[in-house]
Design a protein around this motif. Structure first.
Motif, PDB file in Angstrom:
ATOM      1  N   ALA A  42     -11.263  -1.320  10.399  1.00  7.40           N
ATOM      2  CA  ALA A  42     -10.052  -0.588  10.748  1.00  7.40           C
ATOM      3  C   ALA A  42      -9.153  -1.355  11.715  1.00  7.40           C
ATOM      4  O   ALA A  42      -7.953  -1.507  11.476  1.00  7.40           O
ATOM      5  CB  ALA A  42     -10.417   0.772  11.347  1.00  7.40           C
ATOM      6  N   ALA A  43      -9.726  -1.832  12.814  1.00  5.95           N
ATOM      7  CA  ALA A  43      -8.904  -2.480  13.835  1.00  5.95           C
ATOM      8  C   ALA A  43      -8.244  -3.743  13.300  1.00  5.95           C
ATOM      9  O   ALA A  43      -7.039  -3.958  13.462  1.00  5.95           O
ATOM     10  CB  ALA A  43      -9.741  -2.791  15.069  1.00  5.95           C
ATOM     11  N   SER A  44      -9.021  -4.588  12.646  1.00  7.32           N
ATOM     12  CA  SER A  44      -8.470  -5.850  12.151  1.00  7.32           C
ATOM     13  C   SER A  44      -7.423  -5.609  11.075  1.00  7.32           C
ATOM     14  O   SER A  44      -6.397  -6.300  11.008  1.00  7.32           O
ATOM     15  CB  SER A  44      -9.597  -6.746  11.617  1.00  7.32           C
ATOM     16  OG  SER A  44     -10.292  -6.107  10.557  1.00  7.32           O
ATOM     17  N   ALA A  45      -7.642  -4.613  10.232  1.00  9.09           N
ATOM     18  CA  ALA A  45      -6.669  -4.309   9.178  1.00  9.09           C
ATOM     19  C   ALA A  45      -5.361  -3.805   9.776  1.00  9.09           C
ATOM     20  O   ALA A  45      -4.272  -4.173   9.321  1.00  9.09           O
ATOM     21  CB  ALA A  45      -7.254  -3.280   8.217  1.00  9.09           C
ATOM     22  N   ALA A  46      -5.455  -2.960  10.796  1.00 11.11           N
ATOM     23  CA  ALA A  46      -4.245  -2.433  11.425  1.00 11.11           C
ATOM     24  C   ALA A  46      -3.463  -3.531  12.121  1.00 11.11           C
ATOM     25  O   ALA A  46      -2.231  -3.581  12.048  1.00 11.11           O
ATOM     26  CB  ALA A  46      -4.620  -1.330  12.415  1.00 11.11           C
ATOM     27  N   VAL A  47      -4.165  -4.411  12.800  1.00 11.66           N
ATOM     28  CA  VAL A  47      -3.502  -5.498  13.519  1.00 11.66           C
ATOM     29  C   VAL A  47      -2.834  -6.464  12.551  1.00 11.66           C
ATOM     30  O   VAL A  47      -1.717  -6.931  12.779  1.00 11.66           O
ATOM     31  CB  VAL A  47      -4.501  -6.240  14.423  1.00 11.66           C
ATOM     32  CG1 VAL A  47      -3.890  -7.525  14.969  1.00 11.66           C
ATOM     33  CG2 VAL A  47      -4.948  -5.340  15.570  1.00 11.66           C
ATOM     34  N   ALA A  48      -3.508  -6.766  11.440  1.00 15.74           N
ATOM     35  CA  ALA A  48      -2.985  -7.733  10.476  1.00 15.74           C
ATOM     36  C   ALA A  48      -1.808  -7.188   9.679  1.00 15.74           C
ATOM     37  O   ALA A  48      -0.915  -7.936   9.277  1.00 15.74           O
ATOM     38  CB  ALA A  48      -4.092  -8.173   9.523  1.00 15.74           C
ATOM     39  N   GLY A  49      -1.800  -5.877   9.427  1.00 16.75           N
ATOM     40  CA  GLY A  49      -0.762  -5.305   8.577  1.00 16.75           C
ATOM     41  C   GLY A  49      -1.077  -5.523   7.112  1.00 16.75           C
ATOM     42  O   GLY A  49      -2.091  -6.131   6.748  1.00 16.75           O
ATOM     43  N   ASN A  50      -0.197  -5.038   6.260  1.00 17.42           N
ATOM     44  CA  ASN A  50      -0.414  -5.134   4.818  1.00 17.42           C
ATOM     45  C   ASN A  50       0.940  -5.209   4.112  1.00 17.42           C
ATOM     46  O   ASN A  50       1.570  -4.187   3.855  1.00 17.42           O
ATOM     47  CB  ASN A  50      -1.205  -3.919   4.325  1.00 17.42           C
ATOM     48  CG  ASN A  50      -1.514  -3.981   2.838  1.00 17.42           C
ATOM     49  OD1 ASN A  50      -1.064  -4.886   2.126  1.00 17.42           O
ATOM     50  ND2 ASN A  50      -2.283  -3.022   2.355  1.00 17.42           N
ATOM     51  N   PRO A  51       1.394  -6.431   3.791  1.00 10.74           N
ATOM     52  CA  PRO A  51       2.711  -6.567   3.147  1.00 10.74           C
ATOM     53  C   PRO A  51       2.835  -5.788   1.849  1.00 10.74           C
ATOM     54  O   PRO A  51       3.921  -5.289   1.529  1.00 10.74           O
ATOM     55  CB  PRO A  51       2.822  -8.078   2.898  1.00 10.74           C
ATOM     56  CG  PRO A  51       1.923  -8.685   3.933  1.00 10.74           C
ATOM     57  CD  PRO A  51       0.774  -7.733   4.061  1.00 10.74           C
ATOM     58  N   ASP A  52       1.740  -5.666   1.096  1.00  7.74           N
ATOM     59  CA  ASP A  52       1.801  -4.927  -0.163  1.00  7.74           C
ATOM     60  C   ASP A  52       2.105  -3.449   0.054  1.00  7.74           C
ATOM     61  O   ASP A  52       2.618  -2.774  -0.846  1.00  7.74           O
ATOM     62  CB  ASP A  52       0.484  -5.074  -0.924  1.00  7.74           C
ATOM     63  CG  ASP A  52       0.286  -6.481  -1.470  1.00  7.74           C
ATOM     64  OD1 ASP A  52       1.297  -7.204  -1.609  1.00  7.74           O
ATOM     65  OD2 ASP A  52      -0.877  -6.850  -1.744  1.00  7.74           O
ATOM     66  N   ALA A  53       1.764  -2.940   1.245  1.00  8.60           N
ATOM     67  CA  ALA A  53       2.039  -1.543   1.582  1.00  8.60           C
ATOM     68  C   ALA A  53       3.233  -1.432   2.529  1.00  8.60           C
ATOM     69  O   ALA A  53       3.461  -0.378   3.114  1.00  8.60           O
ATOM     70  CB  ALA A  53       0.812  -0.896   2.213  1.00  8.60           C
ATOM     71  N   TYR A  54       3.970  -2.535   2.681  1.00  8.99           N
ATOM     72  CA  TYR A  54       5.171  -2.564   3.528  1.00  8.99           C
ATOM     73  C   TYR A  54       4.856  -2.211   4.982  1.00  8.99           C
ATOM     74  O   TYR A  54       5.670  -1.610   5.686  1.00  8.99           O
ATOM     75  CB  TYR A  54       6.243  -1.599   2.970  1.00  8.99           C
ATOM     76  CG  TYR A  54       6.504  -1.817   1.519  1.00  8.99           C
ATOM     77  CD1 TYR A  54       7.296  -2.886   1.090  1.00  8.99           C
ATOM     78  CD2 TYR A  54       5.926  -0.997   0.559  1.00  8.99           C
ATOM     79  CE1 TYR A  54       7.513  -3.115  -0.263  1.00  8.99           C
ATOM     80  CE2 TYR A  54       6.138  -1.219  -0.797  1.00  8.99           C
ATOM     81  CZ  TYR A  54       6.931  -2.286  -1.202  1.00  8.99           C
ATOM     82  OH  TYR A  54       7.131  -2.507  -2.533  1.00  8.99           O
ATOM     83  N   ARG A  55       3.688  -2.644   5.436  1.00 10.44           N
ATOM     84  CA  ARG A  55       3.289  -2.383   6.814  1.00 10.44           C
ATOM     85  C   ARG A  55       3.287  -3.684   7.600  1.00 10.44           C
ATOM     86  O   ARG A  55       2.613  -4.652   7.208  1.00 10.44           O
ATOM     87  CB  ARG A  55       1.888  -1.768   6.883  1.00 10.44           C
ATOM     88  CG  ARG A  55       1.773  -0.363   6.345  1.00 10.44           C
ATOM     89  CD  ARG A  55       0.347   0.146   6.501  1.00 10.44           C
ATOM     90  NE  ARG A  55       0.035   0.415   7.890  1.00 10.44           N
ATOM     91  CZ  ARG A  55      -0.037   1.638   8.418  1.00 10.44           C
ATOM     92  NH1 ARG A  55       0.202   2.698   7.681  1.00 10.44           N
ATOM     93  NH2 ARG A  55      -0.336   1.799   9.683  1.00 10.44           N
TER      94      ARG A  55
END
Length: 261
Positions: free
Chosen positions: A203-216
């Protein structure tokens, strides 16, 4: 009123875990007598047990904030037996994920019921009693998703936007009575809600990295918030230090929305 009560009385909903539990602790540590509310009676008892073991004045009240009858009875009982409520924190929240076009009626209605209707019911019940006293402060814990589109979070974002708008409109109407209404908008925070959105440990690493495919975008500060980060923001807005602040939204997201919320 209980003559043994010291400090302002604070009602905190969603206090069984995550941000709500942190808010209850921080307010109690700063002198408030806290009534901790949640519909999860078992978890609430566990949280409050830890707080009282630390010598903090926190009382557990299991209540469903989507029920007008239960909310009115709760507020009336607190006012009669604990003291006049001076601080309200709308912290109860649920997260229903799903694409906007595929949301079930149940997900939509449940999310709006807790996150928006619960805010409406608690806020009006408490503020109606604050008005004759000419003082009080309210903080609604919303989300940065209220002002920034998120994939798979349409119900949640809509509910938090509704809660935000309601809180600000209420604040405008009761400002003349000396009552302040503000919003804290967290981003990704280290809570069970965040961890439930990602595979275990990610969770933490995913939130920090973001997700361009989800426009985050990611989080510029390079970390997720802790519940205490949010709780300290809430405490500030309730305190006399924020005595000239009302109708505002304080975003606590490490820069994830690039200052746009």
């Amino acid at each position: 009123m209980n003559p043994a009560t010291e400090g302002p009385v604070a009602l905190v909903s969603g206090a069984a875990g995550g941000i709500g539990a942190a808010v209850a602790r921080v307010l109690a540590e700063h002198g408030s007598t806290v009534v901790a509310v949640d519909r999860d009676e078992q978890q609430l008892a566990t949280v409050v047990g830890k707080l009282t073991a630390d010598g903090l004045p926190v009382h557990a009240r299991p209540v469903d904030v989507t029920s007008r009858e239960a909310v009115e009875a709760l507020v009336e009982d607190i006012e009669e037996h604990t003291g006049p409520i001076a601080q309200l924190v709308n912290g109860a929240g649920v997260l229903g994920l799903g694409a906007a076009r595929g949301l079930s009626d149940e997900t939509w209605h449940t999310t709006l019921a807790v996150n928006a209707t619960g805010v409406f019911l608690l806020s009006t019940a408490v503020v109606n009693r604050m008005v004759p006293r000419g003082r009080g402060a309210l903080v609604t814990v919303a989300s940065n998703a209220a002002g920034t589109a998120r994939t798979e979070m349409a119900a949640y974002a809509a509910s938090k936007a509704a809660a935000t708008a309601f809180t600000r409109c209420l604040g405008l109407e009761v400002a003349r009575h000396g009552i302040r209404c503000n919003v804290v908008a967290p981003g990704s925070t280290d809570t069970p809600m965040l961890h439930g959105m990602h595979p275990p440990g990610a969770a933490a690493s995913a939130a920090v990295a973001g997700n361009p495919d989800a426009y985050r975008t990611g989080i510029p500060l390079g970390k997720v918030a802790t519940p205490l980060d949010i709780a300290h923001a809430v405490r500030f807005l309730l305190s006399d230090e924020a005595g000239h602040i009302t109708l505002e939204t304080l975003t606590v997201d490490g820069g994830a929305t690039l200052g746009a919320v």
